[in-house]
Enzyme design. Structure first.
Site, short mmCIF file in Angstrom:
data_model
loop_
_atom_site.label_atom_id
_atom_site.label_comp_id
_atom_site.label_asym_id
_atom_site.label_seq_id
_atom_site.Cartn_x
_atom_site.Cartn_y
_atom_site.Cartn_z
NE ARG A 1 0.09 -0.42 4.97
CZ ARG A 1 1.19 0.33 5.28
NH1 ARG A 1 1.32 1.49 5.03
NH2 ARG A 1 1.75 -0.15 6.54
NE ARG B 1 5.36 8.07 10.67
CZ ARG B 1 4.67 6.96 10.57
NH1 ARG B 1 3.74 6.28 11.26
NH2 ARG B 1 5.27 5.97 9.43
#
Ligand code: ADP
Length: 463
Positions: free
Chosen positions: A305, A351
């Site tokens: 993915r 992040r």
């Protein structure tokens, strides 16, 4: 038909509307890629995400269920119904949720829609870590020492395998994921208990008791290779990333390229990944994850993915990986050869999570004010704004701060500056923790392995 595509070159399915089966920053990111390709978007949202900004900029937005992910973003029937009601021809699963669910990919295709990702068969093979290891060995990809077969339910056999590999070993669930379902075994005395506990955990968490064993590497780095494949047998690799900065097997900071890897060491590994893609008929984007220790690469798993950290590769390669993924799903042949892939400079991604910077406990609530950095070589992927309410139900990632500069040192300096200019008020975030990390000298020298961050945190809490 969107004008951006040259339909004469295509042989695969065409679609003009993409349903985005995800939320948060990645839903916004996918929408941007679709719009630039001239495609319409359908945003689906849970009740908790009703006010999400990307819903307002979509061509169509539909509530698919209550806040609980199990009843909304993981609800396959609701997603397929939403696609039918809105006339979407394709579903982009993003990352997480149903992105690596072979049964969902299959259901999407059976409904006559395009799943923007690999075939259900590829997802299934790579989702079983033993099958994946076998496929990788066949393609010449280097793997962690250990058999490519399931561990027999027989203590004597387990002892033999462990002795052959040499302690310490790691016992892993074939169907494991998210850093769960694995146990390190330092010596023979702890083998049987570790196997029994992991088998039970695997049965409960992943629905299969299948286990395998491999060498436990003591101080590896996590290095991964991004691949891009079309449906015509073409595949390229887009350089490498280092994601060694992990807490509880969760990546915190990623960078591209991985520092200090000689090109002639990584090149054959990249070529083997591409060869593996050809052998399994892989399509779209994917990532081969490796441990790297003492100059050698060892495959651990493939993610079938788009990944959270794809932007660092976009920054160094200059390619739009999400657009490339969608074009591959349209059936377009790749418009670049391996020799056309040029990686320049250095990129970092932080992040930014809605969590306490010391305890890492999630922090939901209303963001009262936001300041995001801007300037050359700075990119922010996010969906947040002042007044945005961070729901407590999902992953705590609220933004990704990405920088790019000619050298690693300059990229680090740019990240320090970008972090200094980032403010999110009203909730707690890990920004103070990220700022401290970018002041660390071992990190600056590129001398960190997968255990470094945990040790750094331990030292910090002790002092
Ligand atoms: P998951 O699918 O749960 O993410 P992985 O197989 O990718 O599991 O492993 C996750 C992490 O566990 C790796 O990034 C690494 O930190 C550690 N790990 C996995 N296998 C080994 C190994 N053989 N030796 C040392 N560490 C390992």
């Amino acid at each position: 038909m969107p004008e951006t595509f040259d339909s004469s070159r295509s042989s695969g399915p065409r679609f003009d509307t993409v349903l985005i089966a995800n939320r948060g920053e990645i839903a916004a990111r996918i929408q941007k890629a679709c719009r630039e390709l001239g495609l319409k978007t359908v945003v689906v949202y849970s009740e908790a995400d009703r006010e999400a900004p990307y819903g307002k900029t979509a061509d169509n937005a539909l509530c698919i269920g209550p806040s609980s992910a199990a009843k909304s973003y993981l609800n396959r029937d609701a997603l397929l119904l939403a696609a039918r009601l809105t006339g979407a021809g394709a579903i982009h699963p993003g990352y997480g949720f149903l992105s690596e669910n072979a049964a969902f990919a299959d259901a999407v295709e059976k409904a006559g829609l395009t799943f923007i990702g690999p075939s259900a068969a590829s997802i299934e093979t790579m989702g079983d870590k033993i099958a994946a290891k076998r496929a990788m060995i066949a393609a010449g990809v280097p793997c962690v020492p250990g058999p490519d077969t399931a561990l027999a339910d027989d203590p004597a056999a387990a002892e033999r395998v462990a002795l052959e590999i040499g302690y310490p070993v790691i016992v892993k669930a074939a169907g494991g994921g998210g850093g769960r379902g694995m146990r390190v075994v330092p010596d023979a005395g702890q083998l049987h208990e570790a196997v029994a506990l992991t088998r039970e955990e695997a049965r409960k968490a992943f629905g299969s008791p299948s286990l395998y064993m491999e060498k436990f590497l003591g101080h590896p780095r996590h290095i991964e290779i991004q691949v891009l494949c079309d449906t015509h047998g073409n595949a390229v690799w887009l350089g490498h990333r280092d994601c060694s900065m992990q807490r509880r097997h969760q990546k915190v900071v990623e960078e591209a390229p991985a520092p200090g890897i000689p090109p002639d060491v990584i090149r054959p590994v990249g070529q083997a990944c591409v060869e593996a893609c050809r052998q399994i008929g892989y399509r779209g984007v994917g990532t081969f994850e490796f441990l790297y220790e003492d100059g050698a690469f060892y495959f651990i798993e493939m993610n079938t993915r788009l990944q959270v950290e794809h932007p660092v590769t976009e920054m160094t390669s200059g390619l739009d990986i999400v657009q490339a993924q969608i074009r591959a799903a349209q059936g377009d042949p790749l418009d670049l050869l391996q020799g056309d892939v040029k990686c320049d400079g250095h990129a970092f991604e932080c992040r930014i999570n809605a969590e306490d910077p010391d305890t890492f406990l999630p922090s939901a609530g209303v963001i009262t004010d936001v300041a995001l950095p801007e300037g050359p070589g700075i990119r922010v992927d996010t969906h947040i704004h002042a007044g945005y309410k961070v729901p407590p139900y999902y992953d705590s990632l609220i933004a990704k701060l990405i920088v790019h500069a000619p050298t690693r040192a300059e990229a680090m300096a740019r990240m320090r500056e970008a972090l200094a200019g980032t403010r999110v008020e009203g909730i707690s975030t890990n920004i103070p923790f990220l700022r401290a990390l970018f002041e660390d000298s071992a990190f600056a020298r590129g001398e960190t392995d997968i255990h470094y961050l945990e040790q750094w945190l331990k030292q910090r809490s002790a002092s």
